[in-house]
Design an enzyme around this catalytic site. Sequence first.
Site, short mmCIF file in Angstrom:
data_model
loop_
_atom_site.label_atom_id
_atom_site.label_comp_id
_atom_site.label_asym_id
_atom_site.label_seq_id
_atom_site.Cartn_x
_atom_site.Cartn_y
_atom_site.Cartn_z
N CYS A 94 0.84 -1.21 0.00
CA CYS A 94 0.00 0.00 0.00
C CYS A 94 0.87 1.25 0.00
O CYS A 94 0.56 2.24 -0.68
CB CYS A 94 -0.92 -0.01 1.22
N CYS A 194 -6.50 -1.95 7.06
CA CYS A 194 -7.54 -0.92 7.02
C CYS A 194 -8.90 -1.49 6.64
O CYS A 194 -9.93 -1.00 7.10
CB CYS A 194 -7.15 0.18 6.03
#
Length: 447
Positions: A94, A194
Site C-alpha cells: 500500500c 484498514c
Amino acid sequence: MSGGVDSSVTARLLANQDYDLSAIFMRNWDTRDESGTDKGCEWEKDWDDVQRVCKSLGIPCTMIDLSREYWNRIFQPALDVWESGSTPNPDVWCNREIKFGALLERLPVDPITGTSWFATGHYARKRWSPNGRPQLLSAKDQTKDQSYYLSSISEQGLARALFPLGEITKVEVRELARKYQLATAEKPESMGLCFVGERGKFSQFLSNRLVDSYLRPNPGPIIDSTMQKVIGQHEGLWTYTIGENAKVAGQPFKMFVSHKDPTKNAIYVVPSSNHQALLEHRVICKEWKWIWNDAPPATVFEPAGFRAAVKVRHRQDVQSCIAKTAHDGKLEIITDEPMRGVSLGQVAALWDGDWCLGCGVIAATSNSLLQPRHIVDGRVNPSQFAKKVNQFQKKRNTKSRGEGPPERSQLQKPSPGSWLFQDRKYQYEAPPLDKLDKLSKEKKYWE
C-alpha cells in the site's frame, strides 16, 4: 492525514514551520461498497477527526478517493495470494502503490519548483547521501519503527517524503498532542489492516462478508506432520498462518502450523512451537526491489555475499544475515540465528545498520524446499513409519533376550534426513545447508 494522533501531531509540527500546508485524507476502503448500506463507515469517523484537527490548525483539508486503486493494486492481488496458501503483506505494498504511488500522482506541484513535499506520520527517518540520493532510515523509537512498511517505496517517492516523527518517540507524540490540545490526543491506536477495521478476526472477514465471501470455504485436512495422520479439518488455507497455534481439538499437545500444501489443500502441524519445521535459517526472495534500484550493494553479487540485517515481519527484531544473489537471479538470505514461523508470500526487508535498502517477497524457505521430498509427496507415510517401528522393536527385543543392550546407533541415528524416535512421536532433523544447496539445485525446488 489518517485521523490518528500520529498524523495530527505531524501536521501540528509542520504548522510551526514555514510551509504552505494542505492536508490530504485518503479513502482507501468503504464498507458501504461491500454491504450496500450506510452501516460501518469507519472512514467517516476518521475524516471527521481530520477536519477537526485541521480546523484547529487553520489549514485546508481534502479527501481523495483511492478505493478503486486500492482494490485493483492491493486487495485483489492479495486475495489471490491468500487463496494460494501464502501470506501477503498489503500494508507494505500500500505504501508503494497507494501512498507513494497513486496519491503522489494526484498531488498538486509547485509551479516554480515543479514538485511538492509529502509528509506522513510514519515512524521513520530520511537523510541525503553524499551523492545527493535519499536514504530511508529506521526511527529513533525502535518499538514503533515503521521503516519495514516503507521498504518497498521507490527512490523517487522517498525523495519527496518528510517524516517529522522520526526523531521522537510515541510517548513524546502523545505528550505533544495533549500539549497542543489536539482532538485526537487520546484516540486509541489503530491496528491491523484498514479493510478489516473493527470487525473481528481477519479470516472471518475474508469468508463471512455480509453479501458474499471474498474467499469461499475450501475445506481440507489438517495433518500431524510427525505422524502423517489427519487430526482435523480447516476451512481454507488462508485461515491459518505459519507458526500459529492451530487449536486442534482432542490433541495431547498444542499443534502449530508448520507448512501448507496447496496441491493437496492440506495444512500440516507439529507438536511444538520450537519444532525444527518452524525454524528457518534461509529464505529465497523473488521480485526484489532495492530503493536505489540501479545501485544495489556490490558484494551481493559475490559468493561470500553482503553482510546485512533482515526482518520478515514488522514486530520482529532484526536478524544478522548474509544476502547474495542466487543462481536464478533471486535473492538468498541466510541468517545467523533461526527465524520462527516464516511464511511464503511474506516480505523480507534488508538493512545496512539503520539504512533500509529494500525488500522482496519470500518465495521459498529451507523447510519449504524439503517438504515436496519428505512430506508432501508421501515418501514418508504412516505405513513406512509402522514398518520402521516394527523393525526397531524386533531388534530391541532380540538384544533384550541375552545378546546385550541395544547399541546407541540402533536407538538414535542423527544423520542428515533421519527420523528420531522420541516418546510417541517422530521429529524431522533437517539436513545441513551444504547438502540442502546440492539437493535444491539438483531437483530445482526453487520454482
